[in-house]
Scaffold this motif. Structure first.
Motif, PDB file in Angstrom:
ATOM      1  N   SER A  26      -5.229 -10.901  79.434  1.00  0.00           N
ATOM      2  CA  SER A  26      -4.421 -11.127  78.291  1.00  0.00           C
ATOM      3  C   SER A  26      -4.608 -11.230  76.894  1.00  0.00           C
ATOM      4  O   SER A  26      -6.226 -10.740  76.205  1.00  0.00           O
ATOM      5  CB  SER A  26      -4.005 -11.970  78.451  1.00  0.00           C
ATOM      6  N   ALA A  27      -4.167  -9.477  75.667  1.00  0.00           N
ATOM      7  CA  ALA A  27      -3.826  -9.577  75.247  1.00  0.00           C
ATOM      8  C   ALA A  27      -4.237 -10.602  74.414  1.00  0.00           C
ATOM      9  O   ALA A  27      -5.420 -10.210  73.062  1.00  0.00           O
ATOM     10  CB  ALA A  27      -2.869  -8.058  74.681  1.00  0.00           C
ATOM     11  N   GLU A  28      -3.564 -11.394  74.143  1.00  0.00           N
ATOM     12  CA  GLU A  28      -4.082 -12.587  73.435  1.00  0.00           C
ATOM     13  C   GLU A  28      -5.073 -13.409  72.905  1.00  0.00           C
ATOM     14  O   GLU A  28      -5.880 -13.691  72.359  1.00  0.00           O
ATOM     15  CB  GLU A  28      -2.032 -13.516  73.310  1.00  0.00           C
ATOM     16  N   VAL A  29      -5.497 -13.624  74.790  1.00  0.00           N
ATOM     17  CA  VAL A  29      -6.617 -14.308  74.827  1.00  0.00           C
ATOM     18  C   VAL A  29      -7.940 -13.425  74.089  1.00  0.00           C
ATOM     19  O   VAL A  29      -8.849 -13.515  73.659  1.00  0.00           O
ATOM     20  CB  VAL A  29      -7.231 -14.713  76.308  1.00  0.00           C
ATOM     21  N   ARG A  30      -7.429 -12.208  74.513  1.00  0.00           N
ATOM     22  CA  ARG A  30      -8.819 -10.928  73.851  1.00  0.00           C
ATOM     23  C   ARG A  30      -9.245 -11.386  72.157  1.00  0.00           C
ATOM     24  O   ARG A  30      -9.846 -11.548  71.907  1.00  0.00           O
ATOM     25  CB  ARG A  30      -8.356 -10.427  74.842  1.00  0.00           C
ATOM     26  N   GLY A  31      -7.468 -11.465  71.814  1.00  0.00           N
ATOM     27  CA  GLY A  31      -7.861 -10.829  69.922  1.00  0.00           C
ATOM     28  C   GLY A  31      -8.381 -12.008  69.693  1.00  0.00           C
ATOM     29  O   GLY A  31      -9.181 -12.385  68.860  1.00  0.00           O
ATOM     30  N   LEU A  32      -8.225 -13.687  69.920  1.00  0.00           N
ATOM     31  CA  LEU A  32      -8.617 -15.010  69.529  1.00  0.00           C
ATOM     32  C   LEU A  32     -10.017 -14.818  69.646  1.00  0.00           C
ATOM     33  O   LEU A  32     -10.682 -14.541  69.517  1.00  0.00           O
ATOM     34  CB  LEU A  32      -7.889 -16.008  70.579  1.00  0.00           C
ATOM     35  N   LEU A  33     -10.484 -14.316  70.975  1.00  0.00           N
ATOM     36  CA  LEU A  33     -11.879 -14.006  71.454  1.00  0.00           C
ATOM     37  C   LEU A  33     -12.846 -13.761  70.939  1.00  0.00           C
ATOM     38  O   LEU A  33     -13.904 -13.545  70.387  1.00  0.00           O
ATOM     39  CB  LEU A  33     -11.957 -13.375  73.386  1.00  0.00           C
ATOM     40  N   LEU A  34     -11.824 -12.305  70.706  1.00  0.00           N
ATOM     41  CA  LEU A  34     -12.744 -11.312  69.449  1.00  0.00           C
ATOM     42  C   LEU A  34     -12.888 -11.623  68.370  1.00  0.00           C
ATOM     43  O   LEU A  34     -13.615 -11.885  66.934  1.00  0.00           O
ATOM     44  CB  LEU A  34     -11.873 -10.231  69.520  1.00  0.00           C
ATOM     45  N   GLY A  35     -11.327 -12.935  67.501  1.00  0.00           N
ATOM     46  CA  GLY A  35     -11.567 -13.079  66.389  1.00  0.00           C
ATOM     47  C   GLY A  35     -12.955 -14.521  66.182  1.00  0.00           C
ATOM     48  O   GLY A  35     -13.426 -14.402  64.998  1.00  0.00           O
ATOM     49  N   ILE A  36     -12.522 -14.531  67.086  1.00  0.00           N
ATOM     50  CA  ILE A  36     -13.650 -15.956  67.715  1.00  0.00           C
ATOM     51  C   ILE A  36     -15.244 -15.611  67.103  1.00  0.00           C
ATOM     52  O   ILE A  36     -16.132 -15.851  66.450  1.00  0.00           O
ATOM     53  CB  ILE A  36     -13.756 -16.725  68.450  1.00  0.00           C
ATOM     54  N   ILE A  37     -15.068 -14.234  68.035  1.00  0.00           N
ATOM     55  CA  ILE A  37     -17.156 -13.293  68.339  1.00  0.00           C
ATOM     56  C   ILE A  37     -17.008 -12.900  66.774  1.00  0.00           C
ATOM     57  O   ILE A  37     -18.029 -13.091  66.050  1.00  0.00           O
ATOM     58  CB  ILE A  37     -17.207 -12.507  69.330  1.00  0.00           C
ATOM     59  N   THR A  38     -16.511 -12.168  65.837  1.00  0.00           N
ATOM     60  CA  THR A  38     -16.713 -11.715  65.224  1.00  0.00           C
ATOM     61  C   THR A  38     -16.773 -12.466  63.363  1.00  0.00           C
ATOM     62  O   THR A  38     -17.770 -12.466  62.707  1.00  0.00           O
ATOM     63  CB  THR A  38     -15.529 -11.021  64.296  1.00  0.00           C
ATOM     64  N   SER A  39     -16.149 -13.559  63.613  1.00  0.00           N
ATOM     65  CA  SER A  39     -16.107 -14.901  62.885  1.00  0.00           C
ATOM     66  C   SER A  39     -17.823 -15.555  62.676  1.00  0.00           C
ATOM     67  O   SER A  39     -18.547 -15.994  62.115  1.00  0.00           O
ATOM     68  CB  SER A  39     -15.214 -15.831  62.655  1.00  0.00           C
ATOM     69  N   ALA A  40     -18.646 -15.684  64.187  1.00  0.00           N
ATOM     70  CA  ALA A  40     -19.560 -15.781  64.306  1.00  0.00           C
ATOM     71  C   ALA A  40     -20.484 -15.235  64.090  1.00  0.00           C
ATOM     72  O   ALA A  40     -21.248 -15.769  63.656  1.00  0.00           O
ATOM     73  CB  ALA A  40     -20.274 -16.514  65.997  1.00  0.00           C
ATOM     74  N   LEU A  41     -20.248 -13.755  63.906  1.00  0.00           N
ATOM     75  CA  LEU A  41     -21.704 -13.049  64.187  1.00  0.00           C
ATOM     76  C   LEU A  41     -21.573 -12.544  62.111  1.00  0.00           C
ATOM     77  O   LEU A  41     -22.339 -12.415  61.963  1.00  0.00           O
ATOM     78  CB  LEU A  41     -20.719 -11.636  64.627  1.00  0.00           C
ATOM     79  N   SER A  42     -20.828 -12.995  61.354  1.00  0.00           N
ATOM     80  CA  SER A  42     -20.173 -12.456  60.292  1.00  0.00           C
ATOM     81  C   SER A  42     -20.192 -14.159  59.298  1.00  0.00           C
ATOM     82  O   SER A  42     -19.925 -14.289  58.593  1.00  0.00           O
ATOM     83  CB  SER A  42     -18.892 -11.964  59.924  1.00  0.00           C
TER      84      SER A  42
END
Length: 44
Positions: A26-42
């Motif tokens: 699902s594109a929504e779930v993928r975007g949510l996970l990408l946002g979480i990972i991006t915020s965790a790495l930055s």
């Protein structure tokens, strides 16, 4: 008896993996996970 239990556990694991794949496609779930990972790495 143990073989049947292993077969049931394996089928359950495969079913769960299939469900997880459907959810993650699902594109929504993928975007949510990408946002979480991006915020965790930055950090900072």
């Amino acid at each position: 008896m143990a073989t049947a239990e292993y077969a049931i556990a394996t089928l359950a694991a495969v079913g769960f993996a299939g469900l997880l794949l459907v959810i993650l496609k699902s594109a929504e779930v993928r975007g949510l996970l990408l946002g979480i990972i991006t915020s965790a790495l930055s950090v900072g």
